[in-house]
Design a protein around this motif. Structure first.
Motif, PDB file in Angstrom:
ATOM      1  N   VAL A 230       0.837  -1.195   0.000  1.00 45.14           N
ATOM      2  CA  VAL A 230       0.000   0.000   0.000  1.00 45.14           C
ATOM      3  C   VAL A 230       0.874   1.248   0.000  1.00 45.14           C
ATOM      4  CG1 VAL A 230      -1.845   1.220   1.207  1.00 45.14           C
ATOM      5  CG2 VAL A 230      -1.759  -1.275   1.270  1.00 45.14           C
ATOM      6  N   ALA A 231       1.940   1.221   0.832  1.00 45.22           N
ATOM      7  CA  ALA A 231       2.845   2.369   0.894  1.00 45.22           C
ATOM      8  C   ALA A 231       3.505   2.628  -0.453  1.00 45.22           C
ATOM      9  CB  ALA A 231       3.908   2.133   1.983  1.00 45.22           C
ATOM     10  N   CYS A 232       3.873   1.555  -1.155  1.00 44.63           N
ATOM     11  CA  CYS A 232       4.485   1.729  -2.472  1.00 44.63           C
ATOM     12  C   CYS A 232       3.538   2.416  -3.450  1.00 44.63           C
ATOM     13  CB  CYS A 232       4.911   0.371  -3.038  1.00 44.63           C
ATOM     14  SG  CYS A 232       6.442  -0.274  -2.329  1.00 44.63           S
TER      15      CYS A 232
ATOM     16  N   VAL B 178       9.678   4.633   0.930  1.00 45.56           N
ATOM     17  CA  VAL B 178       9.077   3.628   1.792  1.00 45.56           C
ATOM     18  C   VAL B 178      10.180   2.981   2.637  1.00 45.56           C
ATOM     19  CG1 VAL B 178       7.743   1.502   1.917  1.00 45.56           C
ATOM     20  CG2 VAL B 178       7.273   3.175   0.114  1.00 45.56           C
ATOM     21  N   ILE B 179      10.041   3.060   3.956  1.00 44.21           N
ATOM     22  CA  ILE B 179      10.961   2.387   4.868  1.00 44.21           C
ATOM     23  C   ILE B 179      10.172   1.275   5.536  1.00 44.21           C
ATOM     24  CG2 ILE B 179      12.454   2.601   6.869  1.00 44.21           C
ATOM     25  CD1 ILE B 179      11.657   5.806   5.285  1.00 44.21           C
ATOM     26  N   ALA B 180      10.433   0.035   5.128  1.00 48.55           N
ATOM     27  CA  ALA B 180       9.646  -1.108   5.589  1.00 48.55           C
ATOM     28  C   ALA B 180      10.572  -2.264   5.946  1.00 48.55           C
ATOM     29  CB  ALA B 180       8.647  -1.529   4.523  1.00 48.55           C
ATOM     30  N   PRO B 181      11.090  -2.311   7.190  1.00 49.10           N
ATOM     31  CA  PRO B 181      12.051  -3.357   7.548  1.00 49.10           C
ATOM     32  C   PRO B 181      11.527  -4.777   7.363  1.00 49.10           C
ATOM     33  CG  PRO B 181      11.958  -1.641   9.237  1.00 49.10           C
ATOM     34  CD  PRO B 181      10.839  -1.374   8.285  1.00 49.10           C
ATOM     35  N   ARG B 182      10.200  -4.960   7.431  1.00 49.93           N
ATOM     36  CA  ARG B 182       9.633  -6.309   7.338  1.00 49.93           C
ATOM     37  C   ARG B 182       9.047  -6.610   5.961  1.00 49.93           C
ATOM     38  NH1 ARG B 182       6.516  -6.695  13.249  1.00 49.93           N
ATOM     39  NH2 ARG B 182       8.390  -6.301  14.512  1.00 49.93           N
ATOM     40  N   ALA B 183       9.263  -5.745   5.012  1.00 52.80           N
ATOM     41  CA  ALA B 183       8.772  -6.008   3.652  1.00 52.80           C
ATOM     42  C   ALA B 183       9.503  -7.191   3.050  1.00 52.80           C
ATOM     43  CB  ALA B 183       8.939  -4.767   2.781  1.00 52.80           C
ATOM     44  N   ARG B 184       8.777  -7.952   2.222  1.00 57.20           N
ATOM     45  CA  ARG B 184       9.357  -9.163   1.630  1.00 57.20           C
ATOM     46  C   ARG B 184       9.756  -8.968   0.167  1.00 57.20           C
ATOM     47  NH1 ARG B 184       4.711 -13.281   3.416  1.00 57.20           N
ATOM     48  NH2 ARG B 184       3.494 -11.350   3.201  1.00 57.20           N
ATOM     49  N   PHE B 185       9.854  -7.712  -0.264  1.00 58.14           N
ATOM     50  CA  PHE B 185      10.303  -7.433  -1.629  1.00 58.14           C
ATOM     51  C   PHE B 185      11.237  -6.224  -1.590  1.00 58.14           C
ATOM     52  CE2 PHE B 185       6.190  -5.526  -0.806  1.00 58.14           C
ATOM     53  CZ  PHE B 185       6.368  -4.197  -1.137  1.00 58.14           C
ATOM     54  N   ASP B 186      12.068  -6.089  -2.641  1.00 59.02           N
ATOM     55  CA  ASP B 186      13.135  -5.084  -2.653  1.00 59.02           C
ATOM     56  C   ASP B 186      12.784  -3.832  -3.443  1.00 59.02           C
ATOM     57  OD1 ASP B 186      14.677  -6.832  -1.203  1.00 59.02           O
ATOM     58  OD2 ASP B 186      15.719  -7.633  -2.951  1.00 59.02           O
ATOM     59  N   ASN B 187      11.821  -3.912  -4.361  1.00 56.76           N
ATOM     60  CA  ASN B 187      11.512  -2.792  -5.241  1.00 56.76           C
ATOM     61  C   ASN B 187      10.017  -2.514  -5.242  1.00 56.76           C
ATOM     62  OD1 ASN B 187      14.120  -2.109  -6.705  1.00 56.76           O
ATOM     63  ND2 ASN B 187      14.008  -4.318  -7.059  1.00 56.76           N
ATOM     64  N   CYS B 188       9.685  -1.253  -5.385  1.00 58.14           N
ATOM     65  CA  CYS B 188       8.296  -0.843  -5.575  1.00 58.14           C
ATOM     66  C   CYS B 188       8.026  -0.720  -7.072  1.00 58.14           C
ATOM     67  CB  CYS B 188       8.024   0.497  -4.891  1.00 58.14           C
ATOM     68  SG  CYS B 188       8.042   0.439  -3.085  1.00 58.14           S
ATOM     69  N   ARG B 189       6.946  -1.336  -7.544  1.00 63.23           N
ATOM     70  CA  ARG B 189       6.603  -1.241  -8.967  1.00 63.23           C
ATOM     71  C   ARG B 189       6.270   0.195  -9.365  1.00 63.23           C
ATOM     72  NH1 ARG B 189       2.604  -6.500  -9.772  1.00 63.23           N
ATOM     73  NH2 ARG B 189       4.162  -8.106  -9.249  1.00 63.23           N
ATOM     74  N   SER B 190       5.841   0.991  -8.384  1.00 67.67           N
ATOM     75  CA  SER B 190       5.482   2.371  -8.670  1.00 67.67           C
ATOM     76  C   SER B 190       6.701   3.258  -8.911  1.00 67.67           C
ATOM     77  CB  SER B 190       4.670   2.938  -7.507  1.00 67.67           C
ATOM     78  OG  SER B 190       5.464   2.962  -6.323  1.00 67.67           O
ATOM     79  N   GLY B 191       7.877   2.753  -8.593  1.00 67.31           N
ATOM     80  CA  GLY B 191       9.094   3.556  -8.728  1.00 67.31           C
ATOM     81  C   GLY B 191       9.504   4.249  -7.448  1.00 67.31           C
TER      82      GLY B 191
END
Length: 769
Positions: free
Chosen positions: A677-679, A685-698
């Protein structure tokens, strides 16, 4: 002007010859070796060993060939050999220790042997444990030693006991901001690869066979004796005075309350806590004078034997014992070596207080532990000692004049007043020289100056010199006979006076912040200080321009624009710097992190976020994440878009959002389910627990894996919402050394990876962006 410069240039060879005649060339041996060690430790990657060794052999060979030549250039190959030798010493120490540092925080079961222990002011115990095994999970890169805090009530484990328990351990902290202190560096050279705490009380296991070496067994006994002495002192004298006394004797400092420690720091008296040159010199001096005075009462013995050498030998034995029970701390090691060199000089009828002895002490310490030269303790101790001895020698040269005749006899009262005046003047000058000589290191490492430190030291040093240290020395001598209590109580009375002085002076508010310094500040100021202190002729004035340039850079550093966003290395704390102050995403900002930010950037108190309500729904069920519902996603998206300017809007345990002055939206995500959602709506976006490295939105994404590689971040938006104009400074990008290599380890693939996502590489200044 040209004629003047030419005349000065013609005088340089003569002045260099004069310096060589004074024997001051030796004083620069530890300086050059230390400079080589500092250079080696400061490089981003490990330099190859064999080219350094070949260069050292070549320079040494050339130096031997030209050693009998004339001219100053003959010293160049020798200087280069010493410089490269310092790099080799640093390389050797790093290879010898080879400490494994934990790569990521983990909860696991540990079993290990207690090597050291120390209690704090709350009665909790901190153990240094040599790991034997880990389970649930078993760590693939388990550190050799860990530092564990036991907060649960339990009978303290003795040194050598085997303990086990469920623990939460993490790697040592890196720099809180780029350019600040890397705690993992000192932890690496202390041999400690992780820090953490026990869940509950540790379990004491039956004694197991241990393959410790003979020296390890001796060291364990000495640490056990140290712990016993500390416990006895604290049991005899309660409160901060007893903890202070134990710290002076055994170097166990955790038992002193935070309030007293802070007061001592603000008053410029924190140096008394550590076993440093001051404590060791007072202990040796009191013992030396006492033994010599007692022996002088027997004229026949004094005329037959050299009581000066007997007293010096006794003082040497005493300071050796003092060092043995001090826990082998860095400051104690340095103070012991320096004092041992001085006392051995007395035994061989050499001048005891001289810059040569200081240089020899520094040379021994750098040869044993080159990494210590980067620490503020080493730098401040030797700077103060060298400055005091150089000042004393300069004063002695001024007093000894050809016209000086025999002193006239004065009245006893006049003589007494004169001696008292000289004593007070000596304390003032000693404190002044010590404060000025260590100011640049305080500015560099702590970003502050204790402006009232001189007043505090003038008031406290008589108590330390005439009550605390003599009483403590006698107490230690009488402790084996059980007669130490009266002297420990007298020592505590003196320390209570010191604590009151510290609190009184600290209340004046003389702790002045100066902020983070230019990268070249300490190097230039240190070079100028070395030239002023170690040289004797007019050549020493060459140091003044270096100090002047360092002060200019310090002034310039205070005028540089500040970053817009700060991110801690674990991503849990984010700060937005705006015209209205510092806004953070936490109601309770971690003091350990924010205090470093405050001192480095001269920040004010943080502004708390505005909070939105959120239900207490679980994020997991049966070990699986519960997916967000459509309404929850839409509510989060709308809330993030409504983020205010220069202030965070947060939903508890989920996300926080803020908008910079130029419109860039920053979202810090605590619950990893909101990263997507943040992406969708954010720019950063600072998300230490995110499971992906890139945002598709750029949008720029910083998840836990990325933050481990980058360390703490400073983001400069440069007054624009255009991402291509942003610049990011990191604490760790481009660095691959033994003390930070753990950041690149992937425990799933059991491999090392330094690659960052392409969008970040373009704007991270440390990577060439």
């Amino acid at each position: 002007m040209d004629l003047r410069l030419a005349r000065i240039a013609r005088q340089v060879p003569a002045l260099l010859a004069q310096e060589a005649a004074y024997g001051h060339a030796f004083l620069f041996v530890p300086v050059l070796i230390g400079a080589g060690a500092i250079t080696w430790f400061s490089l981003p990657q490990d330099p190859a060993f064999w080219p350094l060794l070949v260069a050292f052999l070549i320079f040494s060979g050339v130096a031997m060939v030209v050693r009998h030549g004339t001219g100053s250039l003959r010293l160049l190959p020798c200087g280069l050999a010493l410089f490269v030798g310092g790099m080799l010493l640093a390389d050797t120490e790093t290879r010898r220790l080879d400490t494994t540092i934990l790569d990521t925080p983990v909860t696991t079961n540990v079993t290990g042997v207690v090597e050291r222990r120390e209690s704090d002011a709350q009665g909790r115990w901190r153990y240094i444990v040599r790991l034997q095994k880990t389970t649930k999970p078993e760590l693939s890169r388990a550190p050799q030693r860990v530092s564990l805090l036991a907060r649960g009530r339990h009978d303290p484990a003795a040194l050598g006991d085997t303990i086990a328990g469920r623990v939460r351990i993490s790697p040592p902290s890196g720099p809180a901001l780029p350019g600040l202190n890397d705690f993992a560096f000192s932890s690496y050279f202390d041999g400690v690869g992780a820090v953490g705490f026990f869940y509950g009380a540790p379990e004491l296991l039956p004694q197991q066979a241990d393959s410790a070496q003979a020296w390890d067994s001796i060291e364990s006994r000495l640490f056990d004796l140290r712990s016993t002495i500390g416990d006895r002192i604290r049991a005899t004298v309660a409160g901060d005075a007893g903890a202070f006394a134990a710290a002076i004797v055994t170097d166990e400092r955790r038992a002193i309350s935070q309030e007293t420690t802070e007061a001592l720091r603000l008053a410029g008296l924190a140096h008394i806590i550590a076993i440093s040159g001051l404590n060791m010199a007072l202990a040796a001096g009191i013992f030396f004078v006492g033994v010599r005075t007692v022996l002088s009462l027997f004229p026949g013995f004094a005329q037959t034997y050299s009581i000066k050498k007997i007293a010096a030998f006794g003082a040497l034995v005493m300071v050796t014992a003092y060092y043995m029970i001090s826990g082998f701390g860095v400051s104690a090691e340095r103070a012991y070596i320096m004092m041992a060199v001085i006392l051995v000089a007395v035994l061989f009828d050499r001048q005891s207080l001289s810059l040569r002895n200081v240089a020899l002490s520094a040379l021994i310490i750098i040869a044993i532990s080159p990494s210590e030269i980067l620490g503020p303790s080493f730098q401040m101790s030797f700077a103060a000692t060298a400055a005091l001895i150089a000042g004393y020698e300069a004063w002695q040269r001024r007093r000894i004049t050809p016209e000086a005749g025999p002193q006239k006899t004065s009245h006893r009262m006049v003589t007494s007043v004169s001696k008292a005046g000289r004593f007070v003047a000596g304390i003032i000058m000693t404190s002044l020289i010590g404060s000025v000589s260590t100011a640049m290191f305080s500015v560099e490492h702590f970003h502050r100056i204790a402006t009232y430190g001189l007043a505090a030291n003038l008031a406290a040093m008589p108590l330390i010199s005439f009550i605390v240290m003599p009483a403590g020395l006698v107490a230690m001598l009488f402790m084996p006979f059980g007669l130490d209590a009266p002297f420990l109580k007298l020592m505590a009375m003196g320390l209570e006076g010191v604590i009151e002085i510290a609190r009184y002076v600290a209340a004046w508010g003389g702790d002045v912040g100066v902020g983070r310094q230019h990268a070249w500040f300490l190097g230039l100021a240190g070079l100028g200080f070395v030239l002023l202190t170690l040289l004797r002729t007019r050549l020493r004035l060459i140091g003044l321009p270096f100090i002047a340039v360092a002060l200019f850079l310090s002034w310039q550093a205070g005028r540089l624009s500040q970053p817009d966003i700060l991110v801690s290395e674990d991503g849990t704390t984010v700060a937005l710097l705006g015209p209205d102050g510092v806004a953070t995403n936490r109601n309770r900002v971690p003091g350990f992190i924010y205090d470093q930010w405050r001192r480095a950037l001269l920040l004010g108190d943080p502004v708390k976020p505005d909070m939105l309500p959120r239900g207490a729904e679980p994020t997991k069920r049966d070990g699986r994440f519960i997916e967000l519902t459509g309404p929850e996603i839409e509510a989060a998206r709308a809330g993030m878009r409504e983020a205010p300017g220069n202030r965070f809007l947060c939903t508890s345990r989920a996300w926080c959002a803020a908008r910079s002055g130029k419109g860039a939206l920053i979202v810090a995500v605590e619950d990893g389910r909101y990263a997507g959602v943040a992406c969708d709506v954010a720019d950063i976006v600072i998300a230490p627990r995110a499971r992906f490295d890139n945002c598709r939105s750029g949008a720029l994404m910083f998840n836990g894996d990325i933050l481990r590689k980058t360390g703490a971040l400073e983001i400069a938006l440069n007054n624009t919402a255009d991402m291509e104009a942003w610049r990011i400074h990191t604490a760790m990008v481009g660095k691959d050394r033994g003390w930070n290599r753990h950041r690149h380890y992937n425990w799933r693939g059991r491999s090392f990876d330094t690659i960052l996502p392409e969008p970040l590489q373009q704007i991270i200044s440390d990577s060439g962006g």
